[in-house]
Write a protein that holds these residues in place. Structure first.
Motif, PDB file in Angstrom:
ATOM      1  N   ASP A  74       0.556  -1.093   0.167  1.00  0.00           N
ATOM      2  CA  ASP A  74      -0.064   0.010  -0.064  1.00  0.00           C
ATOM      3  C   ASP A  74       0.803   1.441   0.080  1.00  0.00           C
ATOM      4  OD1 ASP A  74       0.824   0.356   2.501  1.00  0.00           O
ATOM      5  OD2 ASP A  74      -0.866   0.361   3.356  1.00  0.00           O
ATOM      6  N   ARG A 126      -2.266  -0.754   8.903  1.00  0.00           N
ATOM      7  CA  ARG A 126      -3.522  -0.630   7.988  1.00  0.00           C
ATOM      8  C   ARG A 126      -3.742  -2.195   7.550  1.00  0.00           C
ATOM      9  NH1 ARG A 126       0.404   2.403   7.612  1.00  0.00           N
ATOM     10  NH2 ARG A 126       1.288   1.537   5.744  1.00  0.00           N
ATOM     11  N   LEU A 127      -2.741  -2.957   6.922  1.00  0.00           N
ATOM     12  CA  LEU A 127      -2.871  -4.266   6.489  1.00  0.00           C
ATOM     13  C   LEU A 127      -2.779  -5.501   7.313  1.00  0.00           C
ATOM     14  CD1 LEU A 127      -1.248  -3.632   2.863  1.00  0.00           C
ATOM     15  CD2 LEU A 127      -3.516  -3.601   3.591  1.00  0.00           C
TER      16      LEU A 127
END
Length: 69
Positions: free
Chosen positions: A16, A33-34
């Motif tokens: 990302d 985030r992931l």
């Protein structure tokens, strides 16, 4: 690698392109985030997309508990 290392400011997640964190006492760069961790082997971050491993919800909580998400 330590949290004050200027290289940490330049490194990004290969998926990302966002910033990574270095959880205290861990040999991993973490993408909150992931929820992926990228290992650091012999001081070298392994930032290939295939190197990322999903972390457990417990590890995610531990890695982000310092408020640096």
């Amino acid at each position: 690698m330590n949290p004050d290392d200027p290289l940490l400011q330049l490194l990004a997640c290969p998926l990302d392109k966002g910033p990574l964190t270095l959880p205290p006492g861990r040999e991993v760069l973490y993408n909150p985030r992931l929820q992926l961790g990228y290992p650091i082997v012999d001081g070298i971050p392994q930032l290939l997309p295939s190197s990322g491993t999903r972390v457990s919800p417990e590890d995610h909580e531990r890695y982000t508990s310092s408020g640096e998400e």
